[in-house]
Write a protein that holds these residues in place. Structure first.
Motif, PDB file in Angstrom:
ATOM      1  N   CYS A 106     -28.332  29.865  -5.672  1.00 14.56           N
ATOM      2  CA  CYS A 106     -27.608  29.503  -4.441  1.00 14.56           C
ATOM      3  C   CYS A 106     -28.564  29.405  -3.265  1.00 14.56           C
ATOM      4  O   CYS A 106     -28.453  28.499  -2.420  1.00 14.56           O
ATOM      5  N   LYS A 107     -29.515  30.345  -3.177  1.00 14.57           N
ATOM      6  CA  LYS A 107     -30.512  30.291  -2.113  1.00 14.57           C
ATOM      7  C   LYS A 107     -31.364  29.030  -2.234  1.00 14.57           C
ATOM      8  O   LYS A 107     -31.667  28.362  -1.238  1.00 14.57           O
ATOM      9  N   GLU A 108     -31.763  28.728  -3.455  1.00 13.40           N
ATOM     10  CA  GLU A 108     -32.597  27.552  -3.701  1.00 13.40           C
ATOM     11  C   GLU A 108     -31.873  26.273  -3.285  1.00 13.40           C
ATOM     12  O   GLU A 108     -32.498  25.325  -2.805  1.00 13.40           O
ATOM     13  N   ARG A 109     -30.565  26.248  -3.458  1.00 11.57           N
ATOM     14  CA  ARG A 109     -29.776  25.059  -3.136  1.00 11.57           C
ATOM     15  C   ARG A 109     -29.172  25.120  -1.733  1.00 11.57           C
ATOM     16  O   ARG A 109     -28.392  24.237  -1.347  1.00 11.57           O
ATOM     17  N   ASN A 110     -29.538  26.174  -0.969  1.00 10.42           N
ATOM     18  CA  ASN A 110     -29.061  26.329   0.412  1.00 10.42           C
ATOM     19  C   ASN A 110     -27.535  26.312   0.506  1.00 10.42           C
ATOM     20  O   ASN A 110     -26.958  25.657   1.380  1.00 10.42           O
ATOM     21  N   LEU A 111     -26.899  27.036  -0.406  1.00 13.68           N
ATOM     22  CA  LEU A 111     -25.441  27.111  -0.427  1.00 13.68           C
ATOM     23  C   LEU A 111     -24.977  28.314   0.386  1.00 13.68           C
ATOM     24  O   LEU A 111     -25.529  29.403   0.266  1.00 13.68           O
TER      25      LEU A 111
END
Length: 354
Positions: free
Chosen positions: A299-304
């Protein structure tokens, strides 16, 4: 006779209508319900597709995407599995089976899901970046991660029940977690009963071994509270600071260490299954924690975004008084060397301004 024959006639199976989740909702709605957008759900599915796809299409076999979605819904909400089944049109038994199958696949080494998203930096460029991010918080240097433990409440297990009772008198798994300054998880250990102290978990974990044997480069430090032993790679606060240098060190240490507390808060907000009592075995609870950690980083990697819920602010954490450590930590050999190292570190980096 006719009644007996009629009684043996197989009833026609009635299949619930399955919902096409990926096409029912847009990305924002998917994130709200499952914590991942469409691309993220498909990415997770690709990691485990071979392991969870049935060999044939008989009996309306459940596709891999639906198994992953069901698992994500359970992790995101912590709802009873019956409700998960109702959400997507299947029985509780089917939902439970597919969640177990998907969790098993996500933590199995060939899938490489956990190691892809949860990893401690070892390359110099990564390490320099982590240090710079931490230094921005309170000018505390040379830190790559903040470490702490958190308890995940579980139902009383059938075996070794007493070992899972923690100092707050409820059953739990004690989870050790390391966050970087951007609230990404660098390392997680989720196998210890609630009665085990944080310092013992640290002294028997693979990350500590990496610091000791040099696979983690020198001049890398973790930052932790007073429940941990002071070591050359694990910086803890002074319990009774006596000098300006020690007080300045403690102030910066406390502000910097808030990262791990907020990180744990973010993890539990994102995956509500970790909030309440997890009603499965300790082994399966450990799987749930590991998968949630990897998904959090994805989620962090995808900026969610996180769920729209109240958060604990940085200032609130800094202003909160320290909780006394009720259990004396296990003190390993060589701890005096760690204390001396901390003194030298503080003297080097926290001299009062002239």
């Amino acid at each position: 006779m006719a009644e007996g024959i009629q009684g043996r006639i197989r009833r026609r199976r009635v299949f619930s209508e399955r919902k096409d989740i990926l096409n029912m909702y847009n990305d924002a709605e998917l994130v709200k319900r499952y914590r991942l957008d469409r691309a993220g759900i498909l990415l997770v599915t690709d990691f485990v597709r071979d392991a969870i796809t049935p060999p044939t299409g008989r009996n309306r076999a459940i596709p891999a995407e639906l198994k992953v979605i069901t698992t994500l819904r359970y992790l995101a909400t912590g709802k009873m599995q019956l409700c998960n089944g109702d959400d997507i049109g299947m029985t509780q038994q089917a939902a439970s089976k597919m969640i177990t199958q998907t969790l098993d696949a996500l933590v199995t080494p060939p899938a490489a899901f956990i190691s892809r998203f949860v990893k401690f930096p070892r390359m110099q460029d990564e390490i320099r970046q982590r240090k710079a991010e931490f230094r921005e918080i309170a000018n505390f240097p040379e830190v790559v991660g903040a470490i702490d433990g958190t308890h995940i409440r579980i139902v009383a297990p059938r075996e070794y029940e007493a070992e899972y009772i923690n100092r707050k008198n409820y059953h739990s798994i004690n989870v050790q977690v390391v966050f970087d300054a951007r609230y990404r998880i660098l390392d997680v250990v989720a196998k210890w009963p609630g009665s085990v102290h944080d310092s013992r978990m640290w002294n028997e974990c693979g990350l500590k071994e990496g610091f000791e044997n040099g696979t983690i480069p020198r001049n890398c430090h973790l930052i932790g509270d007073s429940g941990y032993p002071s070591q050359p790679w694990l910086l803890t606060p002074y319990l009774q600071p006596r000098t300006e240098i020690q007080e300045a060190y403690n102030r910066a240490h406390k502000r910097t260490r808030c990262v791990v507390e907020r990180g744990i808060g973010q993890l539990k907000r994102r995956f509500h299954v970790l909030h309440g009592e997890v009603r499965v075995s300790p082994a399966k609870t450990s799987q749930i924690v590991m998968v949630c950690a990897a998904l959090h980083n994805l989620c962090k990697e995808r900026n969610l975004d996180l769920p729209d819920e109240p958060d604990i602010g940085q200032q609130q954490l800094e202003d909160r008084p320290e909780e006394p450590n009720h259990i004396q930590p296990f003190v390993p050999d060589g701890v005096q060397g760690g204390i001396l190292y901390r003194d030298n570190f503080a003297t080097l980096h926290f001299q009062p301004e002239q």
